[in-house]
Design a protein around this motif. Structure first.
Motif, PDB file in Angstrom:
ATOM      1  N   THR A   1       0.689  -1.166   0.069  1.00 24.81           N
ATOM      2  CA  THR A   1      -0.119   0.072   0.171  1.00 24.81           C
ATOM      3  C   THR A   1       1.084   1.309  -0.022  1.00 24.81           C
ATOM      4  N   ILE A   2       1.966   1.242   0.823  1.00 26.41           N
ATOM      5  CA  ILE A   2       2.723   2.363   0.728  1.00 26.41           C
ATOM      6  C   ILE A   2       3.282   2.707  -0.844  1.00 26.41           C
ATOM      7  N   ASP A   3       3.998   1.597  -1.497  1.00 27.20           N
ATOM      8  CA  ASP A   3       4.363   1.619  -2.623  1.00 27.20           C
ATOM      9  C   ASP A   3       3.488   2.183  -3.622  1.00 27.20           C
ATOM     10  N   ARG A   4       2.181   1.811  -3.762  1.00 28.87           N
ATOM     11  CA  ARG A   4       1.364   2.278  -4.639  1.00 28.87           C
ATOM     12  C   ARG A   4       0.891   3.860  -4.362  1.00 28.87           C
ATOM     13  N   ASP A   5       1.234   4.540  -3.595  1.00 26.43           N
ATOM     14  CA  ASP A   5       0.926   6.041  -3.449  1.00 26.43           C
ATOM     15  C   ASP A   5       2.228   6.772  -3.163  1.00 26.43           C
ATOM     16  N   PRO A   6       2.546   7.711  -4.237  1.00 26.65           N
ATOM     17  CA  PRO A   6       3.589   8.307  -4.194  1.00 26.65           C
ATOM     18  C   PRO A   6       3.885   9.416  -3.194  1.00 26.65           C
ATOM     19  N   GLU A   7       2.719   9.729  -2.401  1.00 27.86           N
ATOM     20  CA  GLU A   7       2.793  10.710  -1.381  1.00 27.86           C
ATOM     21  C   GLU A   7       3.363   9.787  -0.155  1.00 27.86           C
ATOM     22  N   LEU A   8       2.822   8.559  -0.129  1.00 29.55           N
ATOM     23  CA  LEU A   8       3.251   7.732   1.224  1.00 29.55           C
ATOM     24  C   LEU A   8       4.539   7.419   0.983  1.00 29.55           C
ATOM     25  N   VAL A   9       5.259   6.915  -0.236  1.00 29.82           N
ATOM     26  CA  VAL A   9       6.446   6.676  -0.454  1.00 29.82           C
ATOM     27  C   VAL A   9       7.237   7.851  -0.006  1.00 29.82           C
TER      28      VAL A   9
ATOM     29  N   ARG B   1       9.733   7.590   3.251  1.00 32.91           N
ATOM     30  CA  ARG B   1      11.097   7.798   2.911  1.00 32.91           C
ATOM     31  C   ARG B   1      11.537   8.868   4.204  1.00 32.91           C
ATOM     32  N   ASP B   2      10.946  10.149   4.315  1.00 36.03           N
ATOM     33  CA  ASP B   2      11.107  11.022   5.295  1.00 36.03           C
ATOM     34  C   ASP B   2      11.090  10.899   6.664  1.00 36.03           C
ATOM     35  N   ASP B   3       9.834  10.051   6.912  1.00 34.37           N
ATOM     36  CA  ASP B   3       9.687   9.735   8.474  1.00 34.37           C
ATOM     37  C   ASP B   3       9.170   8.526   8.545  1.00 34.37           C
ATOM     38  N   PRO B   4      10.095   7.166   8.351  1.00 37.29           N
ATOM     39  CA  PRO B   4       9.877   5.963   8.478  1.00 37.29           C
ATOM     40  C   PRO B   4       8.957   5.523   9.798  1.00 37.29           C
ATOM     41  N   ARG B   5       9.387   5.838  10.932  1.00 32.65           N
ATOM     42  CA  ARG B   5       8.939   5.196  12.112  1.00 32.65           C
ATOM     43  C   ARG B   5       7.642   6.050  12.479  1.00 32.65           C
ATOM     44  N   GLY B   6       7.495   7.291  11.813  1.00 32.62           N
ATOM     45  CA  GLY B   6       6.084   7.988  12.023  1.00 32.62           C
ATOM     46  C   GLY B   6       5.255   7.212  11.132  1.00 32.62           C
ATOM     47  N   THR B   7       5.488   6.981   9.856  1.00 32.16           N
ATOM     48  CA  THR B   7       4.798   6.484   8.920  1.00 32.16           C
ATOM     49  C   THR B   7       4.355   5.145   9.373  1.00 32.16           C
ATOM     50  N   VAL B   8       5.111   4.193   9.874  1.00 39.08           N
ATOM     51  CA  VAL B   8       4.904   2.904  10.290  1.00 39.08           C
ATOM     52  C   VAL B   8       4.040   3.031  11.400  1.00 39.08           C
ATOM     53  N   GLU B   9       4.038   3.906  12.586  1.00 40.46           N
ATOM     54  CA  GLU B   9       3.227   4.020  13.526  1.00 40.46           C
ATOM     55  C   GLU B   9       1.695   4.510  13.013  1.00 40.46           C
TER      56      GLU B   9
ATOM     57  N   LEU C   1      11.881  -4.728  -2.784  1.00 34.59           N
ATOM     58  CA  LEU C   1      12.824  -4.187  -3.773  1.00 34.59           C
ATOM     59  C   LEU C   1      12.020  -2.931  -4.462  1.00 34.59           C
ATOM     60  N   THR C   2      10.712  -3.134  -4.762  1.00 32.61           N
ATOM     61  CA  THR C   2       9.929  -2.055  -5.745  1.00 32.61           C
ATOM     62  C   THR C   2       9.806  -0.869  -4.693  1.00 32.61           C
ATOM     63  N   LEU C   3       9.329  -0.948  -3.430  1.00 30.08           N
ATOM     64  CA  LEU C   3       9.192   0.072  -2.823  1.00 30.08           C
ATOM     65  C   LEU C   3      10.652   0.795  -2.305  1.00 30.08           C
ATOM     66  N   PHE C   4      11.767  -0.106  -1.896  1.00 32.44           N
ATOM     67  CA  PHE C   4      12.995   0.677  -1.833  1.00 32.44           C
ATOM     68  C   PHE C   4      13.385   1.346  -2.895  1.00 32.44           C
ATOM     69  N   ILE C   5      13.162   0.669  -4.290  1.00 34.29           N
ATOM     70  CA  ILE C   5      13.737   1.633  -5.056  1.00 34.29           C
ATOM     71  C   ILE C   5      13.059   2.766  -5.502  1.00 34.29           C
ATOM     72  N   ALA C   6      11.795   2.670  -5.247  1.00 24.78           N
ATOM     73  CA  ALA C   6      11.078   4.020  -5.466  1.00 24.78           C
ATOM     74  C   ALA C   6      11.732   5.039  -4.397  1.00 24.78           C
ATOM     75  N   MET C   7      11.928   4.628  -3.172  1.00 26.27           N
ATOM     76  CA  MET C   7      12.510   5.658  -2.124  1.00 26.27           C
ATOM     77  C   MET C   7      13.932   5.959  -2.440  1.00 26.27           C
ATOM     78  N   PHE C   8      14.825   4.984  -2.893  1.00 27.37           N
ATOM     79  CA  PHE C   8      16.154   5.221  -2.853  1.00 27.37           C
ATOM     80  C   PHE C   8      17.043   5.296  -4.161  1.00 27.37           C
ATOM     81  N   GLU C   9      16.310   4.875  -5.173  1.00 29.40           N
ATOM     82  CA  GLU C   9      17.171   4.785  -6.490  1.00 29.40           C
ATOM     83  C   GLU C   9      17.648   6.059  -6.824  1.00 29.40           C
ATOM     84  N   ARG C  10      16.975   7.389  -6.573  1.00 33.46           N
ATOM     85  CA  ARG C  10      17.389   8.649  -6.844  1.00 33.46           C
ATOM     86  C   ARG C  10      18.769   8.900  -6.059  1.00 33.46           C
ATOM     87  N   ASP C  11      19.142   8.333  -5.154  1.00 34.41           N
ATOM     88  CA  ASP C  11      20.355   8.540  -4.349  1.00 34.41           C
ATOM     89  C   ASP C  11      21.546   7.645  -4.894  1.00 34.41           C
ATOM     90  N   HIS C  12      21.518   6.854  -5.836  1.00 33.27           N
ATOM     91  CA  HIS C  12      22.441   6.116  -6.628  1.00 33.27           C
ATOM     92  C   HIS C  12      22.576   6.265  -7.963  1.00 33.27           C
TER      93      HIS C  12
END
Length: 119
Positions: free
Chosen positions: A12-20, A24-32, A83-94
């Protein structure tokens, strides 16, 4: 482990760009937030069809809150979802394909048979 719940979070996180971006920015807060507000909805149906028993185990919550995808893999999270979610979050850093190579490197110590990710 509630593989279903962890996989549902990843999906569900991967399917919504705003949630991605939020994850990325607030992982603990997003999980909670997701656990408190979204986890109880059965198959994302109407609000009347909810439950309170769906909760992450502490190890799951910590792995999600720290972006620890090797630990998620070890716990049985579906590798394509991580893999797909973390690519969406971190590919831009590599560099191109850099994150995919880093993902493979960090999971390279796993031997067959891999952890069971069937739900």
């Amino acid at each position: 482990m509630s593989k279903y719940l962890v996989d549902k979070f990843l999906y569900t996180i991967d399917r919504d760009p705003e949630l991605v971006e939020r994850y990325r920015d607030d992982p603990r807060g997003t999980v909670e937030w997701w656990e408190a507000e979204q986890a109880g909805s059965i198959l994302n149906c109407v609000r009347a069809e909810t439950t309170t028993w769906l909760k992450f185990e502490p190890g799951e919550r910590e792995a999600l809150a720290t972006h620890d995808y090797p630990r998620l893999f070890e716990l049985g999270a579906h590798p394509f979802l991580t893999l797909t979610l973390f690519i969406a979050m971190f590919e831009r850093d590599h560099e191109p394909l850099g994150f995919q190579k880093e993902y493979a490197r960090r999971l390279g110590h796993f031997q067959l048979p891999y952890p069971d990710y069937a739900t």
